[in-house]
Structures are given as C-alpha cells and as structure tokens.
Design a protein around this motif. Structure first.
Motif, PDB file in Angstrom:
ATOM      1  N   ASN A  62      40.378  43.482  31.631  1.00 32.09           N
ATOM      2  CA  ASN A  62      41.513  43.108  32.324  1.00 32.09           C
ATOM      3  C   ASN A  62      42.700  43.328  31.209  1.00 32.09           C
ATOM      4  OD1 ASN A  62      43.448  42.048  33.577  1.00 32.09           O
ATOM      5  ND2 ASN A  62      42.619  39.962  33.860  1.00 32.09           N
ATOM      6  N   LYS A  96      36.616  46.192  41.979  1.00 33.68           N
ATOM      7  CA  LYS A  96      37.890  47.005  42.232  1.00 33.68           C
ATOM      8  C   LYS A  96      37.743  48.271  43.115  1.00 33.68           C
ATOM      9  CE  LYS A  96      40.544  43.720  40.062  1.00 33.68           C
ATOM     10  NZ  LYS A  96      41.322  43.007  40.969  1.00 33.68           N
ATOM     11  N   GLU A 101      36.213  45.115  37.153  1.00 31.92           N
ATOM     12  CA  GLU A 101      37.285  44.669  35.991  1.00 31.92           C
ATOM     13  C   GLU A 101      36.775  43.213  35.654  1.00 31.92           C
ATOM     14  OE1 GLU A 101      41.887  44.539  35.987  1.00 31.92           O
ATOM     15  OE2 GLU A 101      41.169  42.529  36.898  1.00 31.92           O
ATOM     16  N   GLU A 126      34.801  37.134  43.352  1.00 30.16           N
ATOM     17  CA  GLU A 126      36.361  37.432  43.827  1.00 30.16           C
ATOM     18  C   GLU A 126      37.215  36.278  43.613  1.00 30.16           C
ATOM     19  OE1 GLU A 126      37.157  40.605  43.994  1.00 30.16           O
ATOM     20  OE2 GLU A 126      35.294  40.971  43.852  1.00 30.16           O
TER      21      GLU A 126
END
Length: 310
Positions: A62, A96, A101, A126
């Motif tokens: 990230n 993603k 990620e 999530e």
C-alpha cells in the motif's frame, strides 16, 4: 507504549487475523503448508477471512501506508528465518481484483521476496480507507517499526483526511493524548532536522527541545551541534534556552541544592501538563510559571486539566 485500551482498533491486530493455535507456536513451522488450499483468488464458497496461499507476485504494498523506511539488515535477518521456517503470520490484504494490496505485513512480504518465496500466506479482509490507515499505524506502533516522523505523519493524515481529533486517535492507537500531541509537534521542525530524526542522529526528545528555536537555520546548526557533541536531552534544553533568550541571563549566587529542587519541580509539572513548563524565579521568593502550548487542541486540553482540579 501506554497500556492498550479495550475499545476500537487499539485492541491490536490479533483480533483481525485468525490464530489457529490461540497464539504463536513454540515449535518451528513447516516449510510447506499442505493444509492450505493453493489458489490466487477466492471463490464464492471460500471463507474470505480464512488463511490461504497466493503468488507473491500478485501481492503489492500500500503506497499510502505510514512506514517509509525499512532496515535492510533486519530484513535480511527475517528473510533467513523465513527460508528456514516460512512466513509464520499471514499478511492482511485487501482484494483489489487484479492484485492483493497489503494492509499489514509489508515487512514480511519484503523479506519473503528476499528469501525467494513464490507464495505467501494471506488473510483477505475488506476495510474502509480510514480503517486501513489505522490498522497499518497500529501494526507498526505495536512492533515499534515507525520512526517518530512517520508516526507523526500518520497521525496528521488521520486528522486532516479523516477529521479525527487527537483524543480519538489516541484511543485507536492505545496511547495518551499527550503522546499523540507531542508526536505531531515534531512536524513543526525544519525538513533537515526531521531527516536527522529519521536517520536516528537525534532522538525525539532532542527534537522537541529544538522546537523552541523558530529560526530554521539556527535550528539546523543547533541540531548538528547536539549530534556532534552527543548532548543529552537536558543539555539540549539548556542550550536552546540560552540561544533563545541570552539577554535574560542573570548572574546570581544561588544555592545549587535550591536549583535542583526547582528543576525537579519543573520536571514534575511537565509530566502533569504533558508540555514544556518553566519556573522563572525572582527576588523575595517570587516568580512566574510559563506553560507552553503548540495548538488550539493542546490549549483546550490544558484548560480542561485546570478545570478538573476544582
């Protein structure tokens, strides 16, 4: 670190990642994970929170995570451990669609790549953008991986981008509001002095003392003097005080024991107030107490503290 609180994300990452054994195993993990189904993408029948193996090439960091600096020697050590035992704790990732990620575990991912692994264990969950920032921050704080400037930048992002107040941030990361406030004060330093903090040339304590110097050039030369002469935090505070107000130096014959008493009182008040406090003595046992603050929030906190004494 202050004691962890029970509310919010400050409970820690363990609550977010399943632990089959109820804690880390004392026995070396096997190099292969035969019990894990190998696939890159979950199907509708899969439990999205279950651990699985995915290709390491399908996992990406990230770019907005708080940590920017990774110790190469420490990574090499971890990679050697991974070669022998594998990745003992799965990475927490977000799906993603085209890739996974990393939410938590970039250090493990980097070390796994150095170790030559083709697959890594992950848990897919999530979260909102705010939760991702909070989780990344919590993981790094728990492992003491962030340098003081990275930590301060993460707090600033939570305030500016997600409109959290300092006490809300403190609750999420299980730290005191004073600790968060003092951390964010470091961002008022010049960029060069911040780089010296990142490089561990001076400590956060030294850096906070240097905040008393408003002139950036003088701040930077003083920081180099602190580094070159290996001054303590207390010595740095005295140096800054002399630089900022040389005209206020008064040569008086004072008992050193009395000086020590007043210095001790200053330290106690600093601990209570959570900010810089100075006692200025005058004749006939008179004087004044100065309490510094660096933001509107900090002023309100100090006022609340005084009101609570009633």
């Amino acid at each position: 670190m202050a004691g962890r609180r029970t509310g919010g994300l400050g409970k820690g990452l363990d609550a977010l990642i399943p632990n089959k054994a109820g804690g880390p195993s004392k026995e070396p993990a096997k190099k292969t994970r035969s019990a894990v189904v190998k696939k890159d993408k979950p199907t509708e029948k899969d439990n999205p929170a279950a651990e699985r193996l995915v290709k390491i090439s399908s996992v990406e960091p990230n770019l907005n995570q708080p940590r920017r600096h990774f110790d190469e020697d420490a990574l090499l050590e971890l990679s050697e451990s991974i070669k022998q035992y594998g990745v003992l704790q799965p990475l927490l990732v977000s799906d993603k669609k085209d890739y996974f990620e990393i939410i938590a575990g970039e250090r493990r991912w980097r070390a796994a790549k150095m170790a030559g692994l083709k697959e890594v264990p992950v848990v897919v969950k999530e979260f909102t953008d705010q939760e991702i920032v909070e989780i990344s921050l919590i993981e790094n704080i728990q492992r003491e991986d962030l340098n003081p400037i990275e930590e301060a930048m993460a707090y600033k992002r939570l305030m500016e981008e997600f409109h959290l107040k300092q006490d809300e941030i403190a609750d999420r990361v299980a730290k005191s509001r004073t600790a968060v406030t003092n951390s964010m004060r470091l961002l008022k330093l010049s960029s060069k002095v911040q780089e010296m903090v990142i490089a561990d040339m001076i400590s956060a304590g030294h850096a906070r003392a240097l905040l008393g110097i408003s002139d950036e050039a003088l701040q930077e030369t003083t920081a180099m003097k602190v580094f070159d002469e290996k001054l303590s935090v207390r010595e740095t505070e005295k140096l800054v005080k002399n630089l900022v107000s040389p005209a206020k130096k008064v040569k008086t014959e004072r008992n050193t024991a009395e000086d020590a008493i007043y210095e001790s009182l200053e330290e106690k008040m600093k601990g209570i107030m959570g900010t810089k406090v100075s006692i200025q003595r005058k004749k006939n046992n008179k004087g004044k107490i100065e309490i510094e603050y660096y933001s509107r929030d900090e002023l309100e906190r100090i006022i609340d503290l005084f009101e609570s004494i009633r």
